[in-house]
Design a protein around this motif. Structure first.
Motif, PDB file in Angstrom:
ATOM      1  N   TYR A 240      13.036  21.956  19.102  1.00 53.01           N
ATOM      2  CA  TYR A 240      12.945  22.547  17.641  1.00 53.01           C
ATOM      3  C   TYR A 240      10.879  22.240  17.517  1.00 53.01           C
TER       4      TYR A 240
ATOM      5  N   THR B 114      12.707  22.985  12.112  1.00 53.21           N
ATOM      6  CA  THR B 114      13.043  24.087  12.474  1.00 53.21           C
ATOM      7  C   THR B 114      13.423  24.805  14.005  1.00 53.21           C
ATOM      8  N   LEU B 115      14.229  25.542  14.262  1.00 50.41           N
ATOM      9  CA  LEU B 115      13.780  26.356  15.413  1.00 50.41           C
ATOM     10  C   LEU B 115      12.578  27.071  15.604  1.00 50.41           C
ATOM     11  N   ALA B 116      12.147  27.847  16.612  1.00 49.74           N
ATOM     12  CA  ALA B 116      11.289  28.687  16.315  1.00 49.74           C
ATOM     13  C   ALA B 116      10.288  29.342  17.931  1.00 49.74           C
TER      14      ALA B 116
END
Lengths: 382, 370
Positions: free
Chosen positions: B213, B222-224
């Motif tokens: 994260y 957010t995840l990325a």
């Protein structure tokens, strides 16, 4: 010519003995003559003939008839017109010999439409051309997902399904997003290298630039989101995109859609509507997702288990623009309690998954359930 | 089995003494001689003793191959090859538009440059570059081992836990502290897997799978997916320095990257919009170390690790300058359109650059760029 004369003379002697045999000999001699004539036309030396070996539509090797004892170590192949010190002595590959035929296998298949020249030492012995792909071999786009024509403004993924393996690394060049009645949306897709292909290179995942969709990141603040709500857009895929064999798409493809507002909510399997079939029938279990879900994930996140937790064999199909799932069991249903198991990796069109939305405002205190790997939905077959 | 390994070790030692080539690699790393089924080469990196790691996106595998190129070279000569794509294409009997250079990596021992190329039909070819000589690397009957990144889906849902994200593309590969580090992207989920795999590979496949994260400006979590990464010592602690597809530069302490854990990284900079990070390396000049970052739509950036050290806490206040980047300070070098980059030695890099005249050149940067 000598062969022909020799052939006729010999046949003339046999004529008195057996008419049929004589005719046969004449034909053989003529065929031999024609072959000799053809070879001498295409080569400087006698008996050199190049034959392309094909595998999966690729020109993987070339075989060279070798009647005068050439050695495979002396066989070199060059692109025609590339002799000289600026060019390599030979393209890279392996030459071997079997039954008097030399086989040259290059490191990569010969390129369609190119002309090659084979040398024995310094002497050019034969040339060959790898034919361009036929028009009938042109690749097609079979589907563009999501199939719906109303999409959220924060749509993240687009899947292109091709009929044949395509050349990689070309999407930035050949796929554009147009705002209808306006211009190309620049930098709409993330130029990702390596691209996201499936294993056989027939399905490509394109990401609409996530940095521009995510709230408050620099790309989002500077350039804004690629798409805005209540607008018309068109994705265009150029006909110039080639498959692995160099054949271009059979036509330009496009998909038009209009946008609606941002989707920031996770899919909620607990509120799906399930239509349960009757026992002792092989009818499909119908699941209404109430919104279109991600094409790439649907295939692998759903399963049906019985009371003992054992997976029920069957096939999933997705219809109604990825809004409905049909599970067709291999055998008729038995009465009892079942679970529809949903892997929480499942995402909607804006990449909100079952556990978490695409981006979460951590300053707002939302009631959050603990992340789970799976959600179970119980149903009864009667 | 032990006897066999002992035998192999003795044999290797003998060969090494006679030929001064790679010692014990075969026995030491559990390699077997054979032909690895490499379907694509997306990313390259070197481990110890001339062991080359090959990230194969198509088959979701990492191969470790003994290149037998382990003779130490302490003074690497600068390399400069103009129109390298045309030269490689000519060797393959085709033209430059039918090939793609996927990655370049320098063998840190021999300083030989390795280069992964893919033809239009998808056939991968590995080359090595010494001076102005470009040679194909034999991958047949070589000592190697491999590891599958994607588990075969199990019928029992419970068994799928922990390793659920299927890698479609390997975005970067590295080697640090005896571990192969692999960042993968999924064609289905918008997510990243970062795996730290102990080397030599074991049958257990106890790879750490991490979801990472990052918090942008401390407001949105957010995840990325990670695009590229490097490792560095900052204040005496080892960090993974990762650059994301949506441009933040994030630090993760290496000792926190453990199997099954969710690690929250510290965003130290955002490298601007409309841009993609391509490659990152850590180089040194005297006592000072720098993070060098090649970009798709920006010049090469140079960041002092000192500024990263000094920059404590996460990025919390957005910077309002035009096309600004936020967080730690950095310098843009007068070098644009760099497609690949790796470290040649402590202070020099090799760069694959598309020049303004269209020529794709491989060249060596000097210390004056630092």
């Amino acid at each position: 010519m000598a062969v022909l004369i020799f052939g006729l003379r010999v046949n003339a002697i046999f004529k008195k003995l057996n008419v049929i045999r004589v005719r046969l000999h004449v034909m053989c001699s003529l065929t031999f003559f024609v072959i000799v004539l053809l070879i001498s036309c295409s080569t400087n030396q006698e008996t050199a003939k190049a034959t392309i070996v094909w595998k999966d539509r690729k020109a993987v090797s070339v075989s060279i008839a070798n009647n005068i004892g050439r050695s495979p170590e002396n066989i070199f192949i060059r692109l025609q017109g590339t002799s000289g010190s600026d060019f390599p002595a030979s393209i890279l590959g392996e030459a071997s010999i079997e039954n008097n035929v030399i086989m040259f296998t290059p490191l990569i298949p010969f390129t369609r439409g190119m002309h090659y020249e084979i040398f024995s030492g310094k002497e050019s012995i034969v040339t060959f051309t790898v034919p361009k792909p036929e028009a009938s071999e042109a690749p097609k786009i079979l589907a563009i997902y999501p199939t719906q024509d109303t999409l959220p403004e924060n749509l993240l993924k687009i899947y292109l399904q091709f009929s044949q393996p395509m050349q990689e690394g070309k999407s930035a060049e050949y796929v554009v997003l147009l705002k209808i009645d306006a211009d190309t949306v620049k930098g709409a897709f993330l130029d990702l290298q390596p691209e996201l292909w499936n294993e056989d290179r027939t399905q490509l995942t394109l990401w609409v630039d996530p940095g521009r969709i995510k709230r408050d990141l620099q790309p989002n603040k500077r350039l804004g989101a690629p798409m805005q709500k209540s607008q018309g857009y068109r994705i265009m895929i150029s006909q110039k995109w080639k498959d692995g064999q160099g054949a271009s798409l059979d036509q330009t493809y496009s998909k038009s859609f209009i946008t609606v507002g941002r989707d920031s909510l996770s899919p909620m399997p607990k509120s799906w509507k399930i239509t349960v079939p009757k026992s002792l029938t092989p009818a499909a279990l119908l699941v209404d997702f109430e919104e279109p879900l991600d094409h790439g994930l649907l295939d692998e996140v759903l399963q049906v288990t019985n009371e003992k937790g054992k997976s029920t064999p069957g096939k999933w199909q997705f219809r109604n623009e990825e809004k409905t799932g049909l599970f067709v069991p291999t055998e008729s249903w038995k009465s009892g309690t079942y679970d529809l198991i949903v892997d929480t990796r499942l995402e909607d069109l804006a990449s909100n998954n079952v556990n978490r939305p695409f981006d979460r405002d951590i300053t707002k205190s939302e009631k959050r359930e603990k992340n789970q790997d799976f959600v179970k939905i119980l149903f009864q077959i009667k | 089995m032990k006897k066999m390994y002992f035998g192999l070790a003795v044999l290797c030692a003998g060969v090494a003494l006679l030929a001064n080539t790679n010692r014990f690699a075969e026995a030491k790393y559990g390699f077997k001689v054979g032909t690895p089924e490499i379907k694509s080469i997306s990313a390259l990196t070197f481990g110890p003793d001339g062991v080359l790691f090959i990230g194969d996106s198509k088959s979701g595998m990492v191969f470790a191959m003994d290149t037998k190129d382990a003779a130490a070279n302490s003074s690497a000569a600068a390399v400069e090859i103009k129109n390298i794509d045309q030269k490689i294409a000519a060797l393959l009997g085709t033209t430059a538009e039918n090939i793609m250079i996927q990655d370049v990596a320098v063998n840190p021992v021999s300083k030989t440059i390795y280069c992964a190329v893919q033809s239009g039909d998808g056939t991968p070819v590995l080359f090595k570059i010494m001076g102005d000589k470009i040679e194909a690397v034999n991958t047949k009957n070589v000592p190697f081992s491999s590891l599958a990144l994607n588990n075969v889906p199990s019928e029992d849902a419970k068994d799928q836990r922990g390793n659920k994200i299927r890698v479609s593309a390997i975005s970067d590969i590295g080697f640090a502290d005896g571990k192969v580090l692999v960042s993968g992207l999924s064609g289905q989920q918008f997510n990243s897997t970062f795996r730290s795999i102990p080397f030599p590979f074991s049958d257990k496949q106890d790879a750490a799978t991490l979801e990472i994260y990052h918090a942008a400006h401390g407001k949105y979590e957010t995840l990325a997916p990670i695009k590229t990464f490097t490792t560095a010592d900052i204040n005496g602690k080892k960090y993974l320095v990762a650059s994301y597809t949506c441009t933040p530069l994030v630090l993760f302490p290496m000792d926190e990257l453990k199997p099954g854990t969710h690690v929250k990284g510290r965003t130290v900079a955002e490298m601007g919009s409309g841009n993609q990070p391509i490659d990152m390396v850590t180089v040194k000049k005297g006592n000072e170390s720098f993070l060098m970052m090649a970009n798709s739509a920006r010049p090469v950036f140079k960041v002092k690790y000192k500024s990263i050290e000094a920059y404590q806490g996460s990025l919390t206040t957005p910077v309002e300058e035009s096309f600004a980047t936020a967080g730690v300070d950095f310098v843009s070098l007068p070098v644009t359109n760099v497609i690949q980059m790796d470290k040649l030695d402590d202070s020099r890099m090799i760069l694959l650059q598309r020049r303004s005249n269209g020529s794709l050149d491989l060249w060596t940067s000097s210390e004056r760029y630092l």
